[in-house]
Design a protein around this motif. Structure first.
Motif, mmCIF file in Angstrom:
data_model
loop_
_atom_site.group_PDB
_atom_site.id
_atom_site.type_symbol
_atom_site.label_atom_id
_atom_site.label_comp_id
_atom_site.label_asym_id
_atom_site.label_seq_id
_atom_site.Cartn_x
_atom_site.Cartn_y
_atom_site.Cartn_z
ATOM 1 N N VAL A 136 -3.455 -4.976 0.288
ATOM 2 C CA VAL A 136 -3.633 -5.815 1.479
ATOM 3 C C VAL A 136 -4.824 -5.260 2.245
ATOM 4 O O VAL A 136 -4.816 -4.110 2.682
ATOM 5 N N GLU A 137 -5.854 -6.077 2.398
ATOM 6 C CA GLU A 137 -7.039 -5.690 3.173
ATOM 7 C C GLU A 137 -7.065 -6.516 4.443
ATOM 8 O O GLU A 137 -7.071 -7.743 4.400
ATOM 9 N N VAL A 138 -7.048 -5.840 5.586
ATOM 10 C CA VAL A 138 -7.095 -6.506 6.884
ATOM 11 C C VAL A 138 -8.558 -6.607 7.295
ATOM 12 O O VAL A 138 -9.272 -5.605 7.342
ATOM 13 N N LEU A 139 -8.989 -7.817 7.578
ATOM 14 C CA LEU A 139 -10.382 -8.063 7.946
ATOM 15 C C LEU A 139 -10.450 -8.364 9.434
ATOM 16 O O LEU A 139 -9.537 -8.977 9.964
ATOM 17 N N PRO A 140 -11.452 -8.003 10.158
ATOM 18 C CA PRO A 140 -12.717 -7.418 9.777
ATOM 19 C C PRO A 140 -12.724 -5.897 9.705
ATOM 20 O O PRO A 140 -13.748 -5.304 9.431
ATOM 21 N N GLY A 141 -11.604 -5.234 9.942
ATOM 22 C CA GLY A 141 -11.586 -3.770 9.964
ATOM 23 C C GLY A 141 -11.626 -3.113 8.610
ATOM 24 O O GLY A 141 -11.835 -1.921 8.501
ATOM 25 N N HIS A 142 -11.434 -3.863 7.536
ATOM 26 C CA HIS A 142 -11.425 -3.347 6.167
ATOM 27 C C HIS A 142 -10.392 -2.246 5.979
ATOM 28 O O HIS A 142 -10.621 -1.297 5.252
ATOM 29 N N ARG A 143 -9.240 -2.372 6.656
ATOM 30 C CA ARG A 143 -8.133 -1.443 6.459
ATOM 31 C C ARG A 143 -7.367 -1.863 5.222
ATOM 32 O O ARG A 143 -7.014 -3.023 5.070
ATOM 33 N N HIS A 144 -7.106 -0.924 4.326
ATOM 34 C CA HIS A 144 -6.376 -1.216 3.092
ATOM 35 C C HIS A 144 -4.988 -0.599 3.148
ATOM 36 O O HIS A 144 -4.819 0.526 3.595
ATOM 37 N N THR A 145 -4.012 -1.335 2.666
ATOM 38 C CA THR A 145 -2.671 -0.812 2.435
ATOM 39 C C THR A 145 -2.314 -1.193 1.014
ATOM 40 O O THR A 145 -2.437 -2.355 0.634
ATOM 41 N N ARG A 146 -1.893 -0.201 0.249
ATOM 42 C CA ARG A 146 -1.596 -0.445 -1.164
ATOM 43 C C ARG A 146 -0.132 -0.158 -1.452
ATOM 44 O O ARG A 146 0.434 0.798 -0.947
ATOM 45 N N PHE A 147 0.441 -1.010 -2.295
ATOM 46 C CA PHE A 147 1.806 -0.852 -2.765
ATOM 47 C C PHE A 147 1.799 -0.953 -4.284
ATOM 48 O O PHE A 147 0.966 -1.672 -4.851
ATOM 49 N N GLN A 148 2.724 -0.276 -4.937
ATOM 50 C CA GLN A 148 2.908 -0.475 -6.369
ATOM 51 C C GLN A 148 3.590 -1.820 -6.546
ATOM 52 O O GLN A 148 4.659 -2.060 -5.993
ATOM 53 N N SER A 149 2.990 -2.692 -7.324
ATOM 54 C CA SER A 149 3.509 -4.065 -7.398
ATOM 55 C C SER A 149 4.896 -4.138 -8.038
ATOM 56 O O SER A 149 5.642 -5.072 -7.776
ATOM 57 N N ALA A 150 5.280 -3.149 -8.837
ATOM 58 C CA ALA A 150 6.607 -3.167 -9.442
ATOM 59 C C ALA A 150 7.700 -2.855 -8.416
ATOM 60 O O ALA A 150 8.860 -3.209 -8.610
ATOM 61 N N TRP A 151 7.345 -2.205 -7.309
ATOM 62 C CA TRP A 151 8.337 -1.764 -6.335
ATOM 63 C C TRP A 151 8.310 -2.540 -5.029
ATOM 64 O O TRP A 151 9.204 -2.392 -4.198
ATOM 65 N N VAL A 152 7.305 -3.335 -4.802
ATOM 66 C CA VAL A 152 7.177 -4.014 -3.519
ATOM 67 C C VAL A 152 8.128 -5.215 -3.452
ATOM 68 O O VAL A 152 8.371 -5.889 -4.447
ATOM 69 N N ARG A 153 8.707 -5.422 -2.273
ATOM 70 C CA ARG A 153 9.559 -6.571 -2.003
ATOM 71 C C ARG A 153 8.895 -7.410 -0.919
ATOM 72 O O ARG A 153 8.364 -6.878 0.040
#
Length: 171
Positions: free
Chosen positions: A92-109
Motif C-alpha cells: 500500500v503506497e499512500v500518495l503524495p507522501g510515498h509512504r509504503h506499508t507492506r503485508f505478506q499477501s498469504a497472511w493479510v485479511r
C-alpha cells in the motif's frame, strides 16, 4: 474513484488505485475563485461608494483568503492510495507522501468494520492494521473490500504445474 488493473499474466501484479472524487478540474477551480473574488470586490466597492472606506481592503483580504482555502481543499483531493497485490506481497503506497506499508499477501485479511457513522476498510496482518480508502463512500469501500478479497484469493491460489515424469499414460 476506484481504478482496478488486473494482473496481466502469471507472476504479474494486480493494482488498485484509490482516489477521492473531484467535482472540479484545476481550470474550473480557477474560474470559480476569480468569479467569487470579482463578486466580493464589487461588493466592497459598493460599500466604499456608500461611505465605508475600509470595505475594499477587507474585500481584497477576503478574496485572497478564500482563494487560498479553495486551493487547499482542491490539493487535498490529490491524495490517494495505490495497492499492489502479487503472490508474495500486498503493498500500500499512500500518495503524495510515498509512504509504503507492506503485508505478506498469504497472511493479510481484508476487513470491513461496521461503525456507527461509516464502514472502515482495514488490512490486517500479524497484529497490525491499516485503514485504506477513508475518503471513499461506503458503497465504494464495500466494492474495494470484495475486489481485494478476490485479488488476494487469486494471488494465493495454489499453482498447478504439469510435471512430465517421462512415462506415457496413453493406451
Amino acid at each position: 474513484m476506484i481504478v482496478f488493473k488486473p494482473a496481466a499474466g502469471e507472476g504479474s501484479c494486480a493494482t488498485v488505485w484509490l482516489r477521492p472524487n473531484r467535482a472540479l478540474s484545476h481550470r474550473s477551480l480557477s474560474r470559480l475563485a476569480w468569479g467569487l473574488a470579482a463578486v466580493v470586490v464589487a461588493t466592497g466597492l459598493i460599500g466604499a461608494h456608500q461611505g465605508n472606506v475600509f470595505a475594499p481592503l477587507f474585500a481584497l483580504i477576503e478574496a485572497g483568503v478564500m482563494a487560498w482555502l479553495l486551493g487547499m481543499v482542491w490539493r487535498s483531493g490529490s491524495r490517494g492510495e495505490r495497492i499492489t497485490v502479487d503472490a508474495d506481497l500486498l503493498d500500500v503506497e499512500v500518495l503524495p507522501g510515498h509512504r509504503h506499508t507492506r503485508f505478506q499477501s498469504a497472511w493479510v485479511r481484508v476487513l470491513l468494520a461496521r461503525g456507527s457513522d461509516r464502514n472502515r476498510l482495514l488490512l490486517a496482518s500479524h497484529g497490525s492494521e491499516l485503514e485504506i480508502g477513508a475518503f471513499l463512500a461506503d458503497e465504494e469501500r464495500t466494492e474495494v473490500w470484495r475486489k481485494l478479497g478476490q485479488m488476494l484469493a487469486q494471488a494465493n491460489a495454489p499453482r498447478v504445474q504439469k510435471v512430465n515424469d517421462g512415462s506415457d499414460d496413453s493406451i
